[in-house]
Design an enzyme around this catalytic site. Structure first.
Site, PDB file in Angstrom:
ATOM      1  N   MET A  30      15.387 -17.131 -51.421  1.00 46.74           N
ATOM      2  CA  MET A  30      16.450 -16.456 -52.179  1.00 46.74           C
ATOM      3  C   MET A  30      17.813 -17.049 -51.794  1.00 46.74           C
ATOM      4  O   MET A  30      18.844 -16.437 -52.006  1.00 46.74           O
ATOM      5  CB  MET A  30      16.396 -14.954 -51.929  1.00 46.74           C
ATOM      6  N   GLY A  31      17.784 -18.249 -51.220  1.00 47.65           N
ATOM      7  CA  GLY A  31      19.034 -18.951 -50.926  1.00 47.65           C
ATOM      8  C   GLY A  31      19.716 -18.462 -49.665  1.00 47.65           C
ATOM      9  O   GLY A  31      19.120 -17.777 -48.837  1.00 47.65           O
ATOM     10  N   LEU A  33      20.670 -20.419 -47.195  1.00 43.54           N
ATOM     11  CA  LEU A  33      19.664 -21.019 -46.318  1.00 43.54           C
ATOM     12  C   LEU A  33      20.120 -21.095 -44.866  1.00 43.54           C
ATOM     13  O   LEU A  33      21.297 -21.297 -44.582  1.00 43.54           O
ATOM     14  CB  LEU A  33      19.331 -22.425 -46.837  1.00 43.54           C
ATOM     15  N   HIS A  37      14.716 -21.466 -43.019  1.00 41.48           N
ATOM     16  CA  HIS A  37      14.305 -22.099 -44.279  1.00 41.48           C
ATOM     17  C   HIS A  37      14.097 -23.602 -44.081  1.00 41.48           C
ATOM     18  O   HIS A  37      13.181 -24.203 -44.649  1.00 41.48           O
ATOM     19  CB  HIS A  37      15.386 -21.905 -45.352  1.00 41.48           C
ATOM     20  N   GLU A 148       6.605 -16.467 -41.269  1.00 41.27           N
ATOM     21  CA  GLU A 148       5.770 -15.382 -40.729  1.00 41.27           C
ATOM     22  C   GLU A 148       6.606 -14.148 -40.405  1.00 41.27           C
ATOM     23  O   GLU A 148       6.072 -13.097 -40.110  1.00 41.27           O
ATOM     24  CB  GLU A 148       5.052 -15.854 -39.454  1.00 41.27           C
ATOM     25  N   LYS A 149       7.932 -14.310 -40.427  1.00 42.98           N
ATOM     26  CA  LYS A 149       8.798 -13.166 -40.066  1.00 42.98           C
ATOM     27  C   LYS A 149       8.497 -11.979 -40.976  1.00 42.98           C
ATOM     28  O   LYS A 149       8.398 -10.856 -40.522  1.00 42.98           O
ATOM     29  CB  LYS A 149      10.273 -13.538 -40.177  1.00 42.98           C
ATOM     30  N   ASP A 150       8.363 -12.257 -42.283  1.00 43.81           N
ATOM     31  CA  ASP A 150       7.927 -11.184 -43.174  1.00 43.81           C
ATOM     32  C   ASP A 150       6.410 -11.261 -43.262  1.00 43.81           C
ATOM     33  O   ASP A 150       5.828 -11.817 -44.187  1.00 43.81           O
ATOM     34  CB  ASP A 150       8.579 -11.323 -44.544  1.00 43.81           C
ATOM     35  N   GLN A 153       4.656  -9.633 -46.199  1.00 46.18           N
ATOM     36  CA  GLN A 153       4.829 -10.451 -47.419  1.00 46.18           C
ATOM     37  C   GLN A 153       3.832 -11.614 -47.420  1.00 46.18           C
ATOM     38  O   GLN A 153       3.216 -11.915 -48.443  1.00 46.18           O
ATOM     39  CB  GLN A 153       6.257 -10.981 -47.494  1.00 46.18           C
ATOM     40  N   SER A 185      17.808 -14.835 -40.212  1.00 43.78           N
ATOM     41  CA  SER A 185      17.724 -14.123 -41.478  1.00 43.78           C
ATOM     42  C   SER A 185      19.044 -14.286 -42.212  1.00 43.78           C
ATOM     43  O   SER A 185      20.105 -14.353 -41.583  1.00 43.78           O
ATOM     44  CB  SER A 185      17.488 -12.631 -41.208  1.00 43.78           C
TER      45      SER A 185
END
Ligand code: PAF
Length: 282
Positions: A30-31, A33, A37, A148-150, A153, A185
């Site tokens: 979602m940008g 960055l 990322h 892996e943080k989320d 998800q 994040s």
């Protein structure tokens, strides 16, 4: 680096890559960055010939419109970072390009989407799955990379890929941390300096939980201990502490004997942060 604003432009770029028999890695974002990322991009580059990154702040995964508005954006900076990293194509569409006003099809992993973070944020994972499925269809990549943080998800997306026989491999990449342990994040920039400092409690709580998990504990007791540990930081408001089976996210019964994941969510001011760690008690 090709910048694609429309689905047709991205499909064209993909056709060009495929014509040369190249494998394609996709990094949906979602940008705004950060190094996390960039680690996904580097992992994608190591495993595939061409890397496509998508930048789209997906409205359907935000419950609260003010959270969507507050989401940080800096496209020019993102493009510069990606160019320097040698990314082949960026897909940065407008909302109208991605969602037809009369769209009526969604993708949902029924159980996984409604537990844990999904129970706190109804429809969140439905929004994630739907946009990720659309991106998979447009980019036709071989592999897609997610942090892996989320953790939830990642499991939701892997489950969607399995259940719908999607011809792509969803790959989890370990969490990247600041030097002091804070998980990277896009939300971190919204923390006040005091809250930024206070947020370090999350990684410390994970280390504490990891240590305790190998001590024959039961999940509920461990959750209580971790909650008490975080409560020592007055600026933290715990939203959830969950110790779950690392593979299924089900609640473990009895003493912890198989790998578990500790999932934390806490707010600092009005910023919600999440973090996680997989612990193997053996
Ligand atoms: O993790 C994210 O940034 C988003 O949830 C994703 C996977 C790009 C879907 O919008």
């Amino acid at each position: 680096m090709k910048i694609c604003r429309t689905k047709a432009e991205l499909r064209d770029a993909v056709q060009g890559f495929r014509a040369q028999n190249e494998t394609i890695g996709l990094v949906p974002t979602m940008g705004y960055l950060h190094e996390g990322h960039m680690t996904l991009v580097r992992t994608a580059k190591a495993q595939t010939n061409r890397v496509i990154i998508t930048i789209f702040v997906n409205p359907t995964q935000f419950g609260d419109p003010s959270d969507l508005d507050a989401y940080p954006r800096d496209e020019a900076r993102d493009f510069a970072l990606l160019k320097a990293e040698g990314v082949d194509a960026v897909f940065a569409p407008a909302v109208e390009e991605m969602y037809d006003p009369s769209a009526q099809t969604v993708v949902e992993t029924e159980q996984l989407a409604n537990m844990l973070m999904g129970a706190l944020r109804p429809d969140h994972y439905k929004g994630v799955c739907t946009i990720v499925a659309k991106l998979f269809n447009i980019a036709q990549a071989d592999k897609a990379f997610f942090g892996e943080k989320d953790y939830q998800q990642l499991l939701v997306i892997k489950t969607m890929v399995r259940d719908l026989d999607m011809p792509i491999e969803a790959i989890g990449v370990p969490t990247v941390r600041e030097i002091d342990g804070l998980a990277m994040s896009s939300r971190n920039v919204r923390l006040s300096p005091e809250d930024r400092q206070a947020a370090l409690i999350l990684n410390k709580a994970l280390a504490y939980g990891d240590y305790e998990a190998s001590d024959g504990r039961e999940a509920a007791d461990l959750e209580n201990d971790i909650r008490a540990f975080i409560a020592r930081e007055p600026r933290a408001t715990v939203q959830s502490v969950d110790v779950r089976d690392a593979a299924s996210l089900e609640v473990p019964t009895g003493q912890i004997t198989a790998p578990v994941v500790i999932l934390l969510a806490a707010t600092f001011g009005d910023v919600l942060l999440i973090d996680q760690r997989v612990c193997d008690p053996n």
